[in-house]
Enzyme design. Sequence first.
Site, short mmCIF file in Angstrom:
data_model
loop_
_atom_site.label_atom_id
_atom_site.label_comp_id
_atom_site.label_asym_id
_atom_site.label_seq_id
_atom_site.Cartn_x
_atom_site.Cartn_y
_atom_site.Cartn_z
N ASP A 137 -107.45 -58.62 -126.97
CA ASP A 137 -107.91 -58.86 -125.60
C ASP A 137 -108.73 -60.15 -125.61
O ASP A 137 -109.84 -60.19 -126.17
CB ASP A 137 -108.76 -57.68 -125.13
CG ASP A 137 -109.19 -57.80 -123.67
OD1 ASP A 137 -109.16 -58.92 -123.13
OD2 ASP A 137 -109.59 -56.76 -123.09
N HIS A 138 -108.20 -61.19 -124.97
CA HIS A 138 -108.83 -62.50 -125.05
C HIS A 138 -110.11 -62.60 -124.23
O HIS A 138 -110.83 -63.60 -124.28
CB HIS A 138 -107.85 -63.59 -124.60
CG HIS A 138 -108.01 -64.88 -125.34
ND1 HIS A 138 -109.06 -65.14 -126.17
CD2 HIS A 138 -107.23 -65.99 -125.38
CE1 HIS A 138 -108.94 -66.35 -126.69
NE2 HIS A 138 -107.84 -66.90 -126.22
N ARG A 139 -110.44 -61.56 -123.47
CA ARG A 139 -111.71 -61.56 -122.75
C ARG A 139 -112.89 -61.40 -123.71
O ARG A 139 -113.98 -61.91 -123.46
CB ARG A 139 -111.74 -60.41 -121.73
CG ARG A 139 -110.76 -60.55 -120.58
CD ARG A 139 -110.79 -59.33 -119.68
NE ARG A 139 -110.43 -58.11 -120.41
CZ ARG A 139 -110.40 -56.90 -119.86
NH1 ARG A 139 -110.74 -56.75 -118.58
NH2 ARG A 139 -110.05 -55.85 -120.57
N VAL A 150 -112.25 -61.16 -127.44
CA VAL A 150 -111.90 -61.66 -128.78
C VAL A 150 -111.31 -63.06 -128.60
O VAL A 150 -110.23 -63.22 -128.02
CB VAL A 150 -110.89 -60.74 -129.48
CG1 VAL A 150 -110.51 -61.32 -130.85
CG2 VAL A 150 -111.44 -59.32 -129.62
#
Length: 472
Positions: free
Chosen positions: A442-444, A446
């Site tokens: 999850d790029h939010r 990580v």
Amino acid sequence: MTIREFKMPDVGEGLTEAEILKWYVQPGDTVTDGQVVCEVETAKAAVELPIPFDGTVHELVFPEGTTVDVGQVIISVNVGGAAPAAPAAAAPAVEAAPAAPPAPVAPAPAEDAPQERQPVLVGYGVAASSTKRRARKSATATATAPAAVVPEQLNGHAPAGPRPLAKPPVRKLAKDLGVDLASVVPTGPDGVITREDVHRAAAPAAPVAPVQAPAAPVAPAAPAAPVQAPVAVAAGAGEARETRVPIKGVRKATAAAMVGSAFTAPHVTEFVTFDITRTMKLVEELKADKDMAGLRINPLLLIAKAVLVAVRRNPEINAAWDEAAQEIVLKHYVNLGIAAATPRGLIVPNIKDAHAQTLPELSRSLSELVATAREGKTTPAAMQGGTFTITNVGVFGVDTGTPILNPGESAILAVGAIKLQPWVHKGKVKPRQVTTLALSFDHRLVDGELGSKFLADVAAVLEQPKRLMTWA
């Protein structure tokens, strides 16, 4: 008498419905507080339900195979006073008035078809067989029928003998293939029907259809169980061009979760291909180690341990995004999820506090998790609270993939097939065991640096498994 009703409970977090797989009691049976009365299948697992009071079964509101909303009454029990007027006991009263016309025997049409009990069966709408109570027998039928068969008839079953023995996953397979379990010859222990028995029973069905040629005689069989079996659309000469399978249970829950995850969390996937030969050698050494005797040792065990070591070195990877509170929740424990393909569909049970387990303990936990999943006995609690997931697509010969996050988690690792490939080792091209790992996150919460470091650490441990000790 005093009648108490038992409603379908929410046996899992947020579940709204469950299918009644099997009743263990019949009207007239005595039950005690805590006794299991039925088995139900939710979107997550098959669960046995205990009754919370003593008494005598008055009525089973829904037959087996019915999908019931949470909160609906499924069974009523007489908990005090005189025993309920069981169907068998009602026979003398009807026989005492043989001259009475059949009409008065069913004076309450509203009771025979209560509008409040019309459970919608997913994928098929309302099922006629489960939206009304079984009709009371006429005076003539009551006078001639033996009392012993009445409970069978009231439960929607013909008195044709004992119910075939089969586990819930096998019953589901039979439903999907349109096989009547009563016609299957069991080969399992104690007369239990196995998956192989069902497949054998289904196999000859295909060539028989053309022999009976006309499509019309075949069609009446379909309405018998429209909810429980896939619906095939014939294209002439017995050839089915389409099969419709109800979307319910695990498949329905998985679809909703994956759609929600894919369109909520911004996914990023990274890949690493590396030499896993030393880990494969360690697997063989551990199999011969007397301290690991009786334990299941395989590459997945060491991959799971490598993940736990990498989480310790990169703790921010083990987190969750709390949208309501606008917070990132860092988990100081690892509930390690293992994606498992089962007869009920894909489920992700997790090993609680896997980070605190030794290698032998982790091996036992993995073995128990897989065995329970295959038996269809995974509980909803075992699938809740996961923090990080491993999915092993390599067992299918797949090199890699781009896995979708398990809802509520920040990352998932896909393990590809381990294959012998030419690899540069100590300056020379040699055949080595090589695999590819894929990490979706999850790029939010990580970023690329954290995701890359974590994935590189997992690969480094598996390239040099001595790091299991030095890094731990």
